[in-house]
Design a protein around this motif. Structure first.
Motif, mmCIF file in Angstrom:
data_model
loop_
_atom_site.group_PDB
_atom_site.id
_atom_site.type_symbol
_atom_site.label_atom_id
_atom_site.label_comp_id
_atom_site.label_asym_id
_atom_site.label_seq_id
_atom_site.Cartn_x
_atom_site.Cartn_y
_atom_site.Cartn_z
ATOM 1 N N THR A 113 0.867 -1.181 0.000
ATOM 2 C CA THR A 113 0.000 0.000 0.000
ATOM 3 C C THR A 113 0.902 1.228 0.000
ATOM 4 O O THR A 113 2.087 1.143 0.346
ATOM 5 C CB THR A 113 -0.915 0.042 1.241
ATOM 6 O OG1 THR A 113 -0.110 0.205 2.407
ATOM 7 C CG2 THR A 113 -1.780 -1.199 1.338
ATOM 8 N N ALA A 167 0.999 3.519 2.058
ATOM 9 C CA ALA A 167 1.485 3.748 3.418
ATOM 10 C C ALA A 167 2.701 2.880 3.732
ATOM 11 O O ALA A 167 3.565 3.276 4.510
ATOM 12 C CB ALA A 167 0.380 3.475 4.429
ATOM 13 N N LYS A 210 5.214 13.303 3.150
ATOM 14 C CA LYS A 210 4.193 12.707 2.281
ATOM 15 C C LYS A 210 4.267 13.277 0.866
ATOM 16 O O LYS A 210 4.139 12.548 -0.110
ATOM 17 C CB LYS A 210 2.802 12.940 2.882
ATOM 18 C CG LYS A 210 1.701 12.249 2.140
ATOM 19 C CD LYS A 210 0.362 12.468 2.834
ATOM 20 C CE LYS A 210 -0.768 11.815 2.057
ATOM 21 N NZ LYS A 210 -2.051 12.022 2.700
ATOM 22 N N ASN A 224 -0.052 2.071 -9.757
ATOM 23 C CA ASN A 224 -0.621 2.643 -8.545
ATOM 24 C C ASN A 224 -2.137 2.603 -8.726
ATOM 25 O O ASN A 224 -2.698 3.429 -9.430
ATOM 26 C CB ASN A 224 -0.102 4.077 -8.371
ATOM 27 C CG ASN A 224 -0.499 4.689 -7.056
ATOM 28 O OD1 ASN A 224 -1.539 4.358 -6.498
ATOM 29 N ND2 ASN A 224 0.308 5.613 -6.576
ATOM 30 N N ARG A 240 -10.293 2.419 0.030
ATOM 31 C CA ARG A 240 -9.886 3.779 0.396
ATOM 32 C C ARG A 240 -8.370 3.959 0.389
ATOM 33 O O ARG A 240 -7.858 4.965 0.849
ATOM 34 C CB ARG A 240 -10.435 4.114 1.777
ATOM 35 C CG ARG A 240 -11.942 4.211 1.770
ATOM 36 C CD ARG A 240 -12.541 4.466 3.099
ATOM 37 N NE ARG A 240 -11.671 5.228 4.008
ATOM 38 C CZ ARG A 240 -12.023 5.629 5.193
ATOM 39 N NH1 ARG A 240 -13.208 5.357 5.649
ATOM 40 N NH2 ARG A 240 -11.192 6.298 5.958
ATOM 41 N N ARG A 241 -7.659 2.989 -0.109
ATOM 42 C CA ARG A 241 -6.197 3.084 -0.151
ATOM 43 C C ARG A 241 -5.705 2.840 -1.577
ATOM 44 O O ARG A 241 -6.494 2.531 -2.464
ATOM 45 C CB ARG A 241 -5.562 2.080 0.811
ATOM 46 C CG ARG A 241 -5.889 0.647 0.446
ATOM 47 C CD ARG A 241 -5.393 -0.325 1.458
ATOM 48 N NE ARG A 241 -5.630 -1.683 0.949
ATOM 49 C CZ ARG A 241 -5.000 -2.730 1.338
ATOM 50 N NH1 ARG A 241 -4.077 -2.621 2.267
ATOM 51 N NH2 ARG A 241 -5.263 -3.908 0.834
ATOM 52 N N ARG A 242 -4.421 2.959 -1.770
ATOM 53 C CA ARG A 242 -3.806 2.689 -3.065
ATOM 54 C C ARG A 242 -2.782 1.587 -2.899
ATOM 55 O O ARG A 242 -2.036 1.564 -1.917
ATOM 56 C CB ARG A 242 -3.120 3.931 -3.618
ATOM 57 C CG ARG A 242 -4.108 5.004 -4.024
ATOM 58 C CD ARG A 242 -3.434 6.048 -4.888
ATOM 59 N NE ARG A 242 -4.421 6.812 -5.607
ATOM 60 C CZ ARG A 242 -4.996 6.434 -6.746
ATOM 61 N NH1 ARG A 242 -4.666 5.302 -7.292
ATOM 62 N NH2 ARG A 242 -5.893 7.185 -7.315
#
Length: 104
Positions: free
Chosen positions: A42, A44, A55, A73, A78-80
């Motif tokens: 992810t 993160a 960031k 990507n 709700r994430r990548r």
């Protein structure tokens, strides 16, 4: 509800060797690619070896890698999730990633 949009990725036929080499020439981007060689992460999780990286800087590093055709990507809820385009790059530039990453 927020919708995560899909980002543009170059077709493998449009990926230029000079763009890939430029993207891999930066130590921070190369470290991200090394992390992705083990499998998708992810956003993160990418760059965990340098948690002090702002960031905005991490986003820029990812943008350069994506636009060069090195990574995908993609939205995942709700994430990548970021993944190395290894198979595509290996077919376009045989041996390049193994050489750069020091694998055989």
């Amino acid at each position: 509800m927020t919708t995560i949009t899909r980002l543009p990725h170059p077709e493998v036929a449009d990926v230029a060797l000079t763009d890939v080499l430029f993207a891999l020439s930066d130590p921070a981007r190369l470290q991200i690619v090394r992390e992705l060689a083990a499998g998708p992460l992810t956003m993160a999780e990418c760059g965990v070896t340098n948690p002090d990286l702002p960031k905005s800087t991490k986003s820029h590093l990812m943008k350069v890698l994506r636009e060069a055709g090195v990574v995908r990507n993609e939205p995942d809820g709700r994430r990548r999730v970021v993944s190395l385009r290894r198979d595509e790059l290996d077919s376009r530039f045989p041996g390049l990633l193994d050489s750069v990453l020091g694998t055989d």
